[in-house]
Enzyme design. Structure first.
Site, short mmCIF file in Angstrom:
data_model
loop_
_atom_site.label_atom_id
_atom_site.label_comp_id
_atom_site.label_asym_id
_atom_site.label_seq_id
_atom_site.Cartn_x
_atom_site.Cartn_y
_atom_site.Cartn_z
CE LYS A 63 0.84 -16.78 -2.48
NZ LYS A 63 0.19 -18.07 -2.84
CG ASP B 260 -6.97 -4.63 4.06
OD1 ASP B 260 -7.91 -4.57 4.87
OD2 ASP B 260 -6.87 -3.87 3.07
CG ASP C 43 -11.99 -6.93 6.61
OD1 ASP C 43 -11.67 -6.46 7.72
OD2 ASP C 43 -12.39 -6.23 5.66
CE1 TYR D 150 -3.34 -2.67 -0.02
CE2 TYR D 150 -3.60 -2.47 2.34
CZ TYR D 150 -3.95 -3.07 1.14
OH TYR D 150 -4.91 -4.06 1.12
CG ASP E 248 -2.01 -19.62 -0.86
OD1 ASP E 248 -1.13 -19.66 0.04
OD2 ASP E 248 -1.89 -20.23 -1.94
#
Ligand code: NAD
Length: 367
Positions: free
Chosen positions: A192, A248, A252, A142, A224
């Site tokens: 990852k 992020d 959630d 980001y 993942d």
């Protein structure tokens, strides 16, 4: 010794409604537990824009830097949707996070037994669930450069850059290990590393930091797979440490394991200040909920539980944080529910204030 200081930024929409209940809880701690705070209040978000033409006045920023902890309600609302990006209410919150350098975002996902039927997962998978996701908040994709939309030949290309320094990975990792030490002493780091160099570095640095925390069992998981495991068997986790982007999404995802947005607190912590306390901002995960603003329907629990996190992480009052969390749990177990926690035929919901009354009564009963 002076009292610890708290800056309250109630913000917009239901922010002031839920924060009013937190103020009552703060008052209770002063009256009944001799735990007094020097509380000041100021504006943030749309409310600050209306008053000053900016979503965070410089004076407010200076106050936030000077206090022991900031407690924020929520920002935003339809009234501000068409404002220029630079003065949108959310910019006030982003400025606080950035200038206070709040690099560790703590998102607990805790399932109160009384609410386990609200989870999208089967009750047995979530009852008793208590996990903590630590998301790196100030770096990664980001923020990385280069970023932008560029011309390349006869087409445009959108670019964002995942970039992490060793120091950035390390400071978040230390925060996560410290938390694990206070909990079940298990930490799962997610990246990852199979396809990203930043993931390889992440894994190396976290492994290096783990040598300072021999009591904590460290495991690594590809993010993942982590997402899959969170919905397959979430109780296998204690603390999860992950980067800004994966955090992020994963936080959630974990939030929904627990049911309602009205129950979810958060903390964002930075480096220790001179007094040893970390820079800190506590806020509910939910937004300003314009659809229910002004109706006294909002559930104040997320904001109240954010204050419980402040008691634990800023003020070293773990036992009082436990007391407040237990009071919220007791109220839910007694069937007291705001509208967001009700299903069809569940009876009559209580108002925001009545939920506050019930939590205060449960606190009284705990003495
Ligand atoms: P939201 O979280 O405000 O609301 C989503 C839904 O959940 C709504 O139906 C709302 O009524 C309900 N809800 C949220 N909190 C609740 C509570 N405490 N009690 C009962 N019900 C609750 O998200 P949104 O509708 O996507 O966004 C509304 C505004 O809030 C937007 O302007 C958005 O930018 C802003 N926002 C701010 C923050 C923040 O301040 N940190 C976070 C998310 C969204």
């Amino acid at each position: 010794m002076s009292n610890p200081s708290l800056l309250i930024l109630a913000g917009d929409g239901i922010g002031p409604e839920v924060m009013a209940q937190v103020q009552r809880i703060i008052g209770w701690y002063g009256d009944k537990r001799g735990l007094n705070f020097d509380v000041s209040e100021d504006l943030v978000g749309g409310a600050a824009y209306d008053a000053h033409g900016t979503p965070l006045h410089d004076d407010t920023m200076a106050k936030a830097q000077a206090v022991d902890a900031v407690l924020l309600g929520a920002v935003g609302g339809p009234k501000y949707d068409d404002l220029d990006f630079s003065v949108k209410p959310e910019r006030g919150l982003l400025r606080l996070r950035k200038e206070m350098d709040l690099f560790a975002n703590l998102r607990p996902a805790q399932c109160f037994d009384a609410l386990s039927e609200f989870s999208s997962l089967k009750t047995e998978l979530v009852s008793g669930l208590d996990i903590m996701i630590v998301r790196e908040l100030t770096s990664g994709v980001y923020f990385g450069e280069p970023r932008g939309i560029f011309e390349e030949g006869n087409q445009r290309v959108g670019i964002n850059t995942q970039r992490y320094t060793e120091a950035e990975i390390e400071r978040g990792a230390r925060a996560a290990f410290e938390l694990a030490m206070k909990r079940d002493k298990r930490l799962c780091s997610m990246e990852k590393a199979n396809v990203m160099e930043s993931g390889i570095l992440w894994r190396e640095v976290v492994t290096e930091v783990s040598k300072d925390y021999p009591e904590v069992a460290l495991s690594h998981m590809y993010a993942d797979n982590g997402a899959m495991q969170l919905v397959r068997a979430p109780k296998q986790f204690d603390v999860i440490y992950t980067d800004n982007l994966f955090g992020d999404i994963l936080s959630d995802c974990a939030a929904m394991l627990t049911g309602s947005l009205g129950m979810l607190p958060s903390a964002s912590l930075g480096a220790p200040m001179e007094n040893g306390r970390p820079k800190a901002l506590y806020e509910p995960v939910h937004g300003s909920a314009p659809d229910i603003t002004g109706q006294c329907k909002a559930n104040p629990s997320a904001c109240i539980l954010s204050f419980a996190m402040a008691l634990r992480y800023s003020f070293d009052q773990g036992a009082e944080a436990d007391r407040l969390e237990a009071a919220v749990e007791k109220v839910l177990a007694d069937g007291v529910r705001t509208a967001d926690l009700m299903q069809a035929n569940d009876g009559t919901p209580v108002s925001t204030t009545e939920m506050g009354d019930a939590i205060l009564a449960a606190l009284d009963a705990s003495l």
